[in-house]
Design a protein around this motif. Structure first.
Motif, PDB file in Angstrom:
ATOM      1  N   ARG A   1       0.831  -1.214   0.000  1.00  0.00           N
ATOM      2  CA  ARG A   1       0.000   0.000   0.000  1.00  0.00           C
ATOM      3  C   ARG A   1       0.866   1.265   0.000  1.00  0.00           C
ATOM      4  NH1 ARG A   1      -5.463   1.462   1.485  1.00  0.00           N
ATOM      5  NH2 ARG A   1      -5.480   3.718   1.307  1.00  0.00           N
ATOM      6  N   SER A   2       2.084   1.168   0.551  1.00  0.00           N
ATOM      7  CA  SER A   2       2.966   2.333   0.656  1.00  0.00           C
ATOM      8  C   SER A   2       3.745   2.610  -0.622  1.00  0.00           C
ATOM      9  CB  SER A   2       3.958   2.136   1.810  1.00  0.00           C
ATOM     10  OG  SER A   2       3.291   1.905   3.021  1.00  0.00           O
TER      11      SER A   2
ATOM     12  N   PHE B   1       6.146   2.241  10.404  1.00  0.00           N
ATOM     13  CA  PHE B   1       6.974   3.452  10.373  1.00  0.00           C
ATOM     14  C   PHE B   1       7.191   3.924   8.944  1.00  0.00           C
ATOM     15  CE2 PHE B   1       9.323   2.556  14.635  1.00  0.00           C
ATOM     16  CZ  PHE B   1       8.250   3.114  15.330  1.00  0.00           C
ATOM     17  N   LEU B   2       7.476   2.980   8.039  1.00  0.00           N
ATOM     18  CA  LEU B   2       7.759   3.334   6.652  1.00  0.00           C
ATOM     19  C   LEU B   2       6.523   3.936   5.982  1.00  0.00           C
ATOM     20  CD1 LEU B   2       9.865   3.283   4.430  1.00  0.00           C
ATOM     21  CD2 LEU B   2       9.186   0.940   3.891  1.00  0.00           C
ATOM     22  N   ALA B   3       5.353   3.359   6.249  1.00  0.00           N
ATOM     23  CA  ALA B   3       4.124   3.895   5.664  1.00  0.00           C
ATOM     24  C   ALA B   3       3.831   5.298   6.187  1.00  0.00           C
ATOM     25  CB  ALA B   3       2.953   2.960   5.980  1.00  0.00           C
ATOM     26  N   ALA B   4       3.989   5.498   7.506  1.00  0.00           N
ATOM     27  CA  ALA B   4       3.742   6.828   8.081  1.00  0.00           C
ATOM     28  C   ALA B   4       4.758   7.845   7.574  1.00  0.00           C
ATOM     29  CB  ALA B   4       3.795   6.741   9.615  1.00  0.00           C
ATOM     30  N   TRP B   5       5.996   7.418   7.384  1.00  0.00           N
ATOM     31  CA  TRP B   5       7.041   8.307   6.868  1.00  0.00           C
ATOM     32  C   TRP B   5       6.658   8.832   5.480  1.00  0.00           C
ATOM     33  CZ3 TRP B   5      11.937   9.906   8.661  1.00  0.00           C
ATOM     34  CH2 TRP B   5      12.771  10.487   7.710  1.00  0.00           C
ATOM     35  N   ARG B   6       6.098   7.963   4.650  1.00  0.00           N
ATOM     36  CA  ARG B   6       5.747   8.365   3.293  1.00  0.00           C
ATOM     37  C   ARG B   6       4.471   9.201   3.251  1.00  0.00           C
ATOM     38  NH1 ARG B   6       8.806   5.525  -0.379  1.00  0.00           N
ATOM     39  NH2 ARG B   6       9.941   3.730   0.470  1.00  0.00           N
ATOM     40  N   GLU B   7       3.629   9.096   4.276  1.00  0.00           N
ATOM     41  CA  GLU B   7       2.333   9.767   4.241  1.00  0.00           C
ATOM     42  C   GLU B   7       2.323  11.098   4.987  1.00  0.00           C
ATOM     43  OE1 GLU B   7      -0.610   7.061   5.638  1.00  0.00           O
ATOM     44  OE2 GLU B   7      -0.291   5.602   4.039  1.00  0.00           O
ATOM     45  N   SER B   8       3.267  11.320   5.882  1.00  0.00           N
ATOM     46  CA  SER B   8       3.236  12.551   6.677  1.00  0.00           C
ATOM     47  C   SER B   8       4.653  13.028   6.979  1.00  0.00           C
ATOM     48  CB  SER B   8       2.477  12.314   7.990  1.00  0.00           C
ATOM     49  OG  SER B   8       2.563  13.438   8.838  1.00  0.00           O
ATOM     50  N   ALA B   9       4.961  14.245   6.534  1.00  0.00           N
ATOM     51  CA  ALA B   9       6.276  14.824   6.841  1.00  0.00           C
ATOM     52  C   ALA B   9       6.370  15.229   8.310  1.00  0.00           C
ATOM     53  CB  ALA B   9       6.525  16.034   5.942  1.00  0.00           C
ATOM     54  N   ARG B  10       5.243  15.569   8.921  1.00  0.00           N
ATOM     55  CA  ARG B  10       5.258  16.008  10.324  1.00  0.00           C
ATOM     56  C   ARG B  10       5.636  14.883  11.281  1.00  0.00           C
ATOM     57  NH1 ARG B  10      -0.250  18.972  11.649  1.00  0.00           N
ATOM     58  NH2 ARG B  10       0.864  19.174  13.645  1.00  0.00           N
ATOM     59  N   ALA B  11       5.339  13.649  10.900  1.00  0.00           N
ATOM     60  CA  ALA B  11       5.643  12.520  11.776  1.00  0.00           C
ATOM     61  C   ALA B  11       7.083  12.032  11.643  1.00  0.00           C
ATOM     62  CB  ALA B  11       4.685  11.361  11.478  1.00  0.00           C
ATOM     63  N   ARG B  12       7.819  12.521  10.667  1.00  0.00           N
ATOM     64  CA  ARG B  12       9.148  11.989  10.396  1.00  0.00           C
ATOM     65  C   ARG B  12      10.151  12.197  11.547  1.00  0.00           C
ATOM     66  NH1 ARG B  12       9.774  13.532   3.919  1.00  0.00           N
ATOM     67  NH2 ARG B  12       8.104  12.094   3.225  1.00  0.00           N
ATOM     68  N   PRO B  13      10.185  13.354  12.199  1.00  0.00           N
ATOM     69  CA  PRO B  13      11.146  13.486  13.308  1.00  0.00           C
ATOM     70  C   PRO B  13      10.927  12.453  14.417  1.00  0.00           C
ATOM     71  CG  PRO B  13      10.339  15.643  12.637  1.00  0.00           C
ATOM     72  CD  PRO B  13       9.507  14.642  11.911  1.00  0.00           C
ATOM     73  N   LEU B  14       9.659  12.185  14.761  1.00  0.00           N
ATOM     74  CA  LEU B  14       9.375  11.212  15.807  1.00  0.00           C
ATOM     75  C   LEU B  14       9.714   9.792  15.348  1.00  0.00           C
ATOM     76  CD1 LEU B  14       8.338  10.707  18.628  1.00  0.00           C
ATOM     77  CD2 LEU B  14       6.004  10.709  17.748  1.00  0.00           C
ATOM     78  N   ILE B  15       9.470   9.499  14.060  1.00  0.00           N
ATOM     79  CA  ILE B  15       9.821   8.173  13.532  1.00  0.00           C
ATOM     80  C   ILE B  15      11.332   7.982  13.553  1.00  0.00           C
ATOM     81  CG2 ILE B  15       9.793   6.725  11.456  1.00  0.00           C
ATOM     82  CD1 ILE B  15       7.070   7.981  10.784  1.00  0.00           C
ATOM     83  N   MET B  16      12.073   9.004  13.149  1.00  0.00           N
ATOM     84  CA  MET B  16      13.534   8.915  13.192  1.00  0.00           C
ATOM     85  C   MET B  16      14.022   8.710  14.619  1.00  0.00           C
ATOM     86  SD  MET B  16      14.791  11.805  10.444  1.00  0.00           S
ATOM     87  CE  MET B  16      16.502  11.457  10.827  1.00  0.00           C
TER      88      MET B  16
ATOM     89  N   ALA C   1       1.992   7.527  16.917  1.00  0.00           N
ATOM     90  CA  ALA C   1       1.914   8.548  15.873  1.00  0.00           C
ATOM     91  C   ALA C   1       1.740   7.906  14.494  1.00  0.00           C
ATOM     92  CB  ALA C   1       3.173   9.420  15.900  1.00  0.00           C
ATOM     93  N   SER C   2       2.460   6.828  14.244  1.00  0.00           N
ATOM     94  CA  SER C   2       2.357   6.149  12.950  1.00  0.00           C
ATOM     95  C   SER C   2       0.970   5.538  12.765  1.00  0.00           C
ATOM     96  CB  SER C   2       3.429   5.063  12.845  1.00  0.00           C
ATOM     97  OG  SER C   2       4.722   5.621  12.948  1.00  0.00           O
ATOM     98  N   LEU C   3       0.415   4.967  13.841  1.00  0.00           N
ATOM     99  CA  LEU C   3      -0.942   4.425  13.765  1.00  0.00           C
ATOM    100  C   LEU C   3      -1.945   5.525  13.432  1.00  0.00           C
ATOM    101  CD1 LEU C   3      -0.910   1.982  16.826  1.00  0.00           C
ATOM    102  CD2 LEU C   3      -1.101   1.335  14.426  1.00  0.00           C
ATOM    103  N   TRP C   4      -1.771   6.684  14.050  1.00  0.00           N
ATOM    104  CA  TRP C   4      -2.696   7.794  13.818  1.00  0.00           C
ATOM    105  C   TRP C   4      -2.591   8.299  12.372  1.00  0.00           C
ATOM    106  CZ3 TRP C   4      -6.973   9.787  15.207  1.00  0.00           C
ATOM    107  CH2 TRP C   4      -7.314  11.098  14.885  1.00  0.00           C
TER     108      TRP C   4
ATOM    109  N   SER D   1      -5.165   8.373   6.975  1.00  0.00           N
ATOM    110  CA  SER D   1      -5.055   8.225   5.518  1.00  0.00           C
ATOM    111  C   SER D   1      -5.924   7.083   4.982  1.00  0.00           C
ATOM    112  CB  SER D   1      -3.597   7.989   5.128  1.00  0.00           C
ATOM    113  OG  SER D   1      -3.157   6.723   5.589  1.00  0.00           O
ATOM    114  N   GLY D   2      -6.407   6.213   5.872  1.00  0.00           N
ATOM    115  CA  GLY D   2      -7.234   5.085   5.463  1.00  0.00           C
ATOM    116  C   GLY D   2      -6.466   3.808   5.193  1.00  0.00           C
ATOM    117  N   SER D   3      -5.140   3.891   5.147  1.00  0.00           N
ATOM    118  CA  SER D   3      -4.352   2.697   4.814  1.00  0.00           C
ATOM    119  C   SER D   3      -4.354   1.682   5.946  1.00  0.00           C
ATOM    120  CB  SER D   3      -2.914   3.095   4.460  1.00  0.00           C
ATOM    121  OG  SER D   3      -2.296   3.780   5.532  1.00  0.00           O
TER     122      SER D   3
END
Length: 533
Positions: free
Chosen positions: A84-85, A294-309, A358-361, A366-368
């Motif tokens: 899906r990502s 994490f990878l899916a959230a990284w691709r869908e939201s730039a705001r979540a990237r610092p927390l994922i990193m 955050a990634s779950l949210w 996004s519906g994925s």
């Protein structure tokens, strides 16, 4: 022969089951319905103790409580979320940019992306469909031979059968564990060698890489002899995506790093932890599911990237601390450094939890997340329903004396273990035309494998042989599942016969690999004996 069949209801039970499944009846209900019918019928004739069915609840509970099989839905979730990502799309674009200016470059790119997708998703249907949608239009648009393009896609998609982590290997490894235990009990050695999913993962790695290498050699040979069948792409074509839209300007190195870094890191984390003995397949599947999230959230939201990193960095720090300090809880004596490391790990674990939330949210909005979760639930429910039906089938089959019948039949085949293996491989290959790999594993492995192990077959080698054989049946016309998957997404201009013709050379390469494995078993057994003993 007729008299022998009349005194063996177990054989009739097997024949009726296969016949009904070939007629299209639902597999799970066919297995359970035929088993119950033969149990009560044989019970009335005095050939079966109906009280044996009292063991069914215990068997079903053991199946549902199996910690190894928990890895299956997590790997399914991981694969569907990566699909899906659009991970495959970016990897294919990067490989096309790297190899596209050379003849046959897109065939090579397709094979390499198929291998990476196999190591990250392990789902054949998803890989074939994804590659068919993304790669086939690009190859056809640039003058590639439809048969060569279709064959490369089907063959690359089936690598998900043999390259770990594969859903096939998870279930095959679990059933093989049970078969090996049965064989040890039969031989009077209950504490004999144990075999698990990790052994099968390690055993399939080298044959899988050999197969990828043979695919690449064939494609290079094909394009060397017939360059017009897979021409080099002009520079302007390499900058177009699957829909023919020009992509943003980006250097090849940047594209490769962006497309391959995260999937490769995820593959190393999942497979590396299993092969290094750090984690069980079930634990590694959890790592893979969280990594895919994490990878899916990284691709869908730039705001979540610092927390994922921060979450990924925290996980790496915890691993390093585990390598340096003894962080087991509940010990009477703990040094100051160890205590500090434990508290630091708690803090870093909190950061990881925040990253997961955050990634779950992000994926939920996004519906994925919901789409992938429901698809995972449907696939898992289907698999476990078939598994419960197969459990009832095996229970009744053994109660009718099927295990003794199979042992008697196998022992009577000429050439001993070699003859029995040839019979088993041919039977599975033929059934692979009509039945799904899970159905073959659930029905045949508990029945045939204990006998083969008693006859002297190495359980890891046997499992890899079965996995590679089932992969071959996925490609064989006219019933290969991979061919159907591609036919469903290929444009009408690609004829079905062209798909079949393109897949045929790869069937030969898979049979050749199977022969290498049969003649030289250390191909499968060397790596597990080196790293998992």
């Amino acid at each position: 022969m007729i008299d022998w069949l009349m005194t063996h209801p177990d054989i009739w039970m097997f024949i009726v089951t296969i016949a009904l499944m070939l007629l299209g009846f639902p597999v799970a209900f066919t297995l359970a319905g035929v088993a119950l019918s033969f149990a009560f019928l044989a019970g009335e004739l005095g050939l079966f103790r109906v009280a044996t069915l009292n063991f069914l609840p215990q068997r079903v509970w053991a199946v549902l409580n199996n910690s190894v099989i928990v890895a299956a839905p997590l790997f399914i979730f991981m694969g569907l979320l990566l699909e899906r990502s659009k991970v495959a799309e970016q990897m294919l674009t990067a490989m096309a940019r790297l190899f596209g200016e050379k003849p046959g470059g897109l065939l090579i790119a397709t094979t390499l992306v198929g291998a990476l997708m196999a190591a990250s998703t392990g789902i054949v249907g998803a890989t074939v469909v994804t590659m068919g949608v993304l790669a086939l239009p690009v190859m056809l648009r640039n003058g590639y031979d439809p048969a060569s393009a279709s064959g490369a896609i089907c063959a690359a998609g089936t690598l998900g059968q043999i390259i770990p982590p594969s859903i096939v290997l998870v279930f095959l490894g679990d059933f093989l564990t049970f078969a090996n235990q049965q064989a040890n009990l039969t031989m009077g050695n209950p504490s004999g060698r144990s075999v698990g999913v990790a052994d099968l993962f390690a055993g399939c790695l080298i044959p899988g890489l050999i197969l990828v290498g043979l695919y690449l050699v064939w494609q290079l040979t094909l394009t060397w002899r017939n360059p017009h069948m897979a021409p080099a792409l002009p520079p302007e074509a390499i900058r177009l995506d699957a829909q023919g839209v020009e992509m943003e300007a980006e250097t090849t190195a940047q594209l490769i790093i962006r497309a391959l870094a995260a999937p490769l890191l995820l593959i190393v984390a999942v497979l590396g932890s299993i092969l290094a003995g750090v984690a069980t397949p079930t634990e590694a599947s959890g790592v893979g599911a969280v990594g895919a999230l994490f990878l899916a959230a990284w691709r869908e939201s730039a705001r979540a990237r610092p927390l994922i990193m921060a979450s990924v960095a925290s996980a790496a720090i915890i691993v390093i601390l585990l390598m340096i300090f003894d962080m087991r809880l509940g010990r009477e004596i703990t040094s100051a450094g160890e205590q500090l490391a434990i508290w630091a790990s708690f803090a870093f674990s909190g950061i990881i939890c925040l990253g997961v939330i955050a990634s779950l949210w992000v994926t939920f909005r996004s519906g994925s997340l919901m789409d992938v979760t429901f698809r995972t639930a449907r696939i898992t429910a289907m698999i476990f329903t078939v598994l419960i039906g197969a459990t009832l089938f095996t229970l009744v089959f053994r109660g009718l004396g099927g295990e003794d019948t199979i042992h008697e039949f196998m022992s009577g085949i000429p050439a001993g273990l070699t003859g029995a293996m040839i019979f088993t491989m041919v039977l599975m290959f033929i059934l692979g035309f009509f039945l799904d790999f899970l159905e073959i594993i659930f029905i045949l492995v508990p029945v045939l494998c204990p006998v083969l192990i008693v006859m002297g077959a190495d359980p890891v080698w046997l499992g890899v042989m079965i996995a590679l054989n089932l992969q071959t049946s996925f490609l064989t016309p006219p019933f290969g599942f991979a061919l159907f998957y591609l036919r469903g997404v290929a444009p009408p201009s690609v004829a079905t016969m062209e798909i079949w013709r393109g897949a045929t050379p790869y069937i030969g390469l898979q049979i050749f690999t199977l022969l290498i494995l049969a003649l030289y078993p250390p191909t499968a057994t060397w790596l597990p004996s080196l790293i998992l003993q």
